[in-house]
Every structure is written in C-alpha cells, then in structure tokens.
Design an enzyme around this catalytic site. Structure first.
Site, PDB file in Angstrom:
ATOM      1  N   ARG A 110      10.829  78.103  22.368  1.00  0.00           N
ATOM      2  CA  ARG A 110      11.961  77.370  21.761  1.00  0.00           C
ATOM      3  C   ARG A 110      11.639  75.959  21.264  1.00  0.00           C
ATOM      4  O   ARG A 110      12.467  75.356  20.608  1.00  0.00           O
ATOM      5  CB  ARG A 110      13.150  77.289  22.720  1.00  0.00           C
ATOM      6  CG  ARG A 110      13.688  78.623  23.179  1.00  0.00           C
ATOM      7  CD  ARG A 110      14.218  79.458  22.032  1.00  0.00           C
ATOM      8  NE  ARG A 110      14.933  80.643  22.514  1.00  0.00           N
ATOM      9  CZ  ARG A 110      14.926  81.812  21.881  1.00  0.00           C
ATOM     10  NH1 ARG A 110      14.280  81.961  20.743  1.00  0.00           N
ATOM     11  NH2 ARG A 110      15.598  82.837  22.365  1.00  0.00           N
ATOM     12  N   ASP A 159       8.894  87.641  14.196  1.00  0.00           N
ATOM     13  CA  ASP A 159       9.740  88.175  15.267  1.00  0.00           C
ATOM     14  C   ASP A 159      11.109  87.496  15.326  1.00  0.00           C
ATOM     15  O   ASP A 159      11.234  86.284  15.187  1.00  0.00           O
ATOM     16  CB  ASP A 159       9.075  88.041  16.630  1.00  0.00           C
ATOM     17  CG  ASP A 159       9.943  88.684  17.688  1.00  0.00           C
ATOM     18  OD1 ASP A 159      10.163  89.897  17.595  1.00  0.00           O
ATOM     19  OD2 ASP A 159      10.452  87.969  18.561  1.00  0.00           O
ATOM     20  N   HIS A 203       8.382  93.097  14.271  1.00  0.00           N
ATOM     21  CA  HIS A 203       9.687  93.337  14.903  1.00  0.00           C
ATOM     22  C   HIS A 203      10.351  94.427  14.057  1.00  0.00           C
ATOM     23  O   HIS A 203      10.851  94.153  12.971  1.00  0.00           O
ATOM     24  CB  HIS A 203      10.491  92.027  14.899  1.00  0.00           C
ATOM     25  CG  HIS A 203      11.912  92.164  15.308  1.00  0.00           C
ATOM     26  ND1 HIS A 203      12.430  91.554  16.433  1.00  0.00           N
ATOM     27  CD2 HIS A 203      12.952  92.826  14.738  1.00  0.00           C
ATOM     28  CE1 HIS A 203      13.712  91.842  16.527  1.00  0.00           C
ATOM     29  NE2 HIS A 203      14.064  92.601  15.516  1.00  0.00           N
ATOM     30  N   HIS A 219       7.993  95.067  21.145  1.00  0.00           N
ATOM     31  CA  HIS A 219       9.090  95.641  21.943  1.00  0.00           C
ATOM     32  C   HIS A 219       9.578  97.030  21.513  1.00  0.00           C
ATOM     33  O   HIS A 219      10.710  97.194  21.069  1.00  0.00           O
ATOM     34  CB  HIS A 219      10.268  94.676  22.039  1.00  0.00           C
ATOM     35  CG  HIS A 219      10.643  93.955  20.770  1.00  0.00           C
ATOM     36  ND1 HIS A 219      10.887  94.595  19.579  1.00  0.00           N
ATOM     37  CD2 HIS A 219      10.819  92.636  20.524  1.00  0.00           C
ATOM     38  CE1 HIS A 219      11.202  93.697  18.652  1.00  0.00           C
ATOM     39  NE2 HIS A 219      11.157  92.510  19.205  1.00  0.00           N
ATOM     40  N   ASP A 228       8.955  89.270  25.883  1.00  0.00           N
ATOM     41  CA  ASP A 228      10.023  88.849  24.954  1.00  0.00           C
ATOM     42  C   ASP A 228      10.976  87.879  25.664  1.00  0.00           C
ATOM     43  O   ASP A 228      12.194  87.934  25.463  1.00  0.00           O
ATOM     44  CB  ASP A 228      10.779  90.042  24.371  1.00  0.00           C
ATOM     45  CG  ASP A 228      11.625  89.651  23.151  1.00  0.00           C
ATOM     46  OD1 ASP A 228      11.536  88.492  22.693  1.00  0.00           O
ATOM     47  OD2 ASP A 228      12.374  90.518  22.664  1.00  0.00           O
TER      48      ASP A 228
HETATM   49 ZN   LIG Z   1      11.734  90.725  18.391  1.00  0.00          ZN
END
Ligand SMILES: [Zn+2]
Length: 429
Positions: A61, A151, A178, A231, A304
């Site tokens: 972040r 992503d 993604h 993912h 993730d």
């Molecule tokens: Zn993702």
C-alpha cells in the site's frame, strides 16, 4: 547486526532433529551435537525448520495508502508470518510503473530491514491497460524487477498481453496475470451460483477467470515467454494450467491461503470481511485447489495480502473493498489445509512457500536449508492450536477472514540472513 547462533534440536523440513550453526549471514554447519563456544543458543526442540518464506503477491500500500499499510508495518507482518521476502504489487498511488517508483519501494524495504521487498512493476502505464509501462527501465533499475503485473486489474487486451510477454522474454521476466474478464464480471460481488442468487448479488462466473487463463497460456506458448497466473480460484483453472504444463509451456500459478480453506458459504452472512477478488468459490473448487497444489500443478502459495482500513471494509457488502490480509496466517492455514490432511509434508511446504515462489520471482538465495546458504529461516511450532487474534497482528489493517478461527501452529522465530527478525513469536527489534 548479526552474530553466531546455534539453533539446537529443530527438524529441518520436518526431518530428524539437527543443530544448525549460523555464522554471520550464512548457515555454517548442520549436524548432530554441534558445539560453538560463544554462540547464542536457541533451543528449538520440537520445532520445524523451514527456509524463509517468499511471497509473490503482497500489497504493501505504500506509497499512497499508508492508512492501510506501510512498507514498515507490512514487512513486520511478513516477518511474524515467517516471510523473508515479499513481492510488493504495483497498484500503489502513484502506480509502480517507472524505475523511480520501484526504486522508492525497494529502498523503503531495505530501510525497514525485517524482510526483503522485491517490487513488482506494472505491465501498463497507470494500470490503465492502454500502453506498456517502462518495463525495461524497471528491469534495469536498482530494484531489478523481473515480475510484472497489473494486479487488481486484468491485462485484458490480447495484443498488449502479447507485447508484454514478448518484451520480458529478453531479460527472463514473467508477466503475472490477474485473470478476470472485465465484461463478464461487471458489478460482480460473489461467486456465481446458488448463493449469489439467494443473496441477490451479481455473480462472478468461473469462466471469467478460466477464459483469460486459457487465452494467456496460448499466448505465452505462441511467443515462447513466461506467464504466471495469480490467485487461481476455480477447479476449471487448475485443469487448464495442468493442460498447459503438459505441453511444456512456461506457465506457473499461485493459490491463496483463503481460497485453499474458505468457501463461498461464508458470504451468506453478508460480512464483507469475506469479500475478495477473485471471490471465494465452492467446496469442490477449494478441494481441486488443494489437490492442484499438492500435485504441483499449482506451483506455490501466495498471500494476496490486501490490507484495508476499517471504514473500507465495515460497510455494506456492495460498496466494501475487495481483499483480505494474509501474511501473518498463511503458514498456519497451509498447515491446516494441506499438512493436517496429509496432502503435503513439510518439505512440500518449503517447496511451495519458499523455493518455487523464489524461482518464479527469479531470486537466488532462497528455498534451501543447507551449509553455505543464506541463513534466512523460519522456526515453526506445529503443536499449538489457537484462535487467530487480529489484535496481535503487526499489519495496520485488521481485515483477516480467519479472526477467531482455531488454526494449528505458531511461528516462533524468523531469521533474515542470520539476523533474527522474530524471536519467541514477537518482533525481535
Ligand atoms: Zn489480483
């Protein structure tokens, strides 16, 4: 500051107990009954010794959303979870799409010092999906970026995806996709099926993921480049990846702890802590993901880790943010979901959570517990069973779906190149 450490009685990769002598930044010796006058001793009888964990998929972040997480807090969380390297995703503000931003993140990681931070570069400028970001400049930067991903968003334009795959081939990079067909998931909230119908929430069909994965496997094969699938969440995706690997194509894949253990049934309570992208799927999907990880079709576990402040999660389902934290619980979840049922042994855990993600990230010095290797290690007590307490987490955010869930195990100590970052389950400094 590093010193000489004698770790006694731990079981490397779950095998027979041994002593491990750590000298400076490296493992000097492994054997029975080692003696090292002057060394600091750490009695680790009964503990499992694994190589330091490597996460291919972390959202730190910073820069931009320091209210949710910072490089310092996220790497503290990582160390507490047994990680010694995390790959920081590019969807920050500003986006990590230039050499300047990836070097900033890389430097913040070095300053924090508890866990290596390997920046992931954006595939497209501003994650906008219209033109390629400065892939070569990021690869040549001090951060030496090798993994590129938009992503949070899918590189859905097939021509751009092809160009990105072609571009990174020159320096051995990989595009981490993604996989989410945007038109098929417009407004989607939960897995498409009986539960989405009952809740009256827009469904997220499995085909939206599987169609992109199939297309990208074909593109990777066509241009002879490396694709990594982020993912993976459906049984069909596992089948497609199994097929691509059977062809010998350069395709790798990851699965999250939450998709291994949790199912869409949890969404029925409308608690947005269970809102995630891709969504929690069916019990059959989770079973296929566990089997795929066990047989190696899925290469690795990636968290993730997606921290969000309370105000973005404790709200109505449809406006709540997607995402869950995961760094501090991942090893315990894998223990519960795969080791307890006998699908994976500790050597397998070391492979799926350290060696293979390091290889996909093009990193050396990870994944092995052997003399001469860097002493980046985790010591894990498999015996306790305790409820997950988010209040004890170092992450700035509390959106863990495992809060209150009883899980096995405890990370006792983490070493990063000979220096303890965690001792007795707490940050060492
Ligand atoms: Zn993702």
């Amino acid at each position: 500051m590093t010193a000489t450490w004698l770790i006694t009685g731990a079981r490397p990769l779950g095998g027979d107990p041994a002593d491990v002598l750590v000298s400076g930044e490296t493992i000097a010796e492994i054997g029975a009954g080692l003696d090292a006058p002057g060394a600091q001793r750490l009695d680790c009888a009964g503990l499992i010794l694994l190589p330091g964990l490597v996460d291919l998929h972390t959202h730190l972040r910073e820069p931009g959303r320091e209210d949710a997480e910072t490089v310092a807090s996220g790497t503290a969380a990582a160390a507490l979870g047994g990680y010694t390297t995390v790959h920081a995703m590019a969807n920050t503000e500003p986006v990590a799409d230039t050499a300047g931003v990836v070097e900033q993140v890389w430097r913040l990681g070095r300053q924090a010092g508890r866990c290596d931070v390997q920046p992931v570069g954006a595939v497209t400028a501003g994650l906008e999906g219209s033109r390629l970001a400065e892939l070569g400049a990021m690869a040549d930067s001090a951060a030496r970026v090798r993994v590129f991903s938009d992503d949070g968003r899918c590189v859905h334009d097939a021509v751009l995806m092809r160009r990105a795959l072609e571009y990174v081939r020159a320096f051995g990079g990989v595009i981490a996709q993604h996989a989410q067909e945007p038109r098929l998931t417009s407004g989607a909230q939960v897995n498409e099926g009986e539960i989405s119908g009952r809740l009256g929430l827009t469904g997220w069909p499995a085909v939206a993921e599987e169609a992109i994965i199939a297309r990208d496997c074909l593109l990777a094969a066509h241009v002879g480049s490396a694709l990594h699938v982020c993912h993976v969440s459906t049984a069909g995706s596992v089948e497609i990846i199994r097929w691509a690997k059977s062809k010998g194509w350069q395709v790798t894949a990851e699965v999250t702890p939450h998709h291994l253990l949790l199912t869409e049934a949890l969404a029925a309570g409308y608690d947005p802590v269970f809102k995630v992208n891709p969504p929690l799927r069916t019990a059959e999907d989770a079973q296929a993901l566990r089997a795929g990880l066990a047989d190696g079709t899925i290469d690795c576990v990636a968290t993730d880790h997606a921290p969000h402040p309370l105000e973005d999660k404790e709200t109505e389902w449809e406006v709540a943010a997607f995402g869950m934290t995961g760094l501090e619980t991942a090893l315990r979840v894998v223990h519960e979901a795969l080791v307890e049922p006998g699908l994976l042994d500790w050597a397998g855990v070391a492979d799926r959570m350290s060696a293979r993600p390091a290889a996909i990230g093009r990193l050396s010095g990870h994944g092995r517990v052997a003399p001469g290797e860097p002493a980046s290690l985790v010591l894990y007590d498999p015996s306790p069973r305790e409820a997950v307490d988010p209040g004890s987490h170092a992450s700035k955010s509390r959106n863990t779906p495992f809060a209150g869930m009883v899980l096995p195990g405890r990370v006792v100590a983490t070493f990063l190149r000979g220096r303890p970052t965690v001792l007795d389950g707490k940050l060492a400094w």
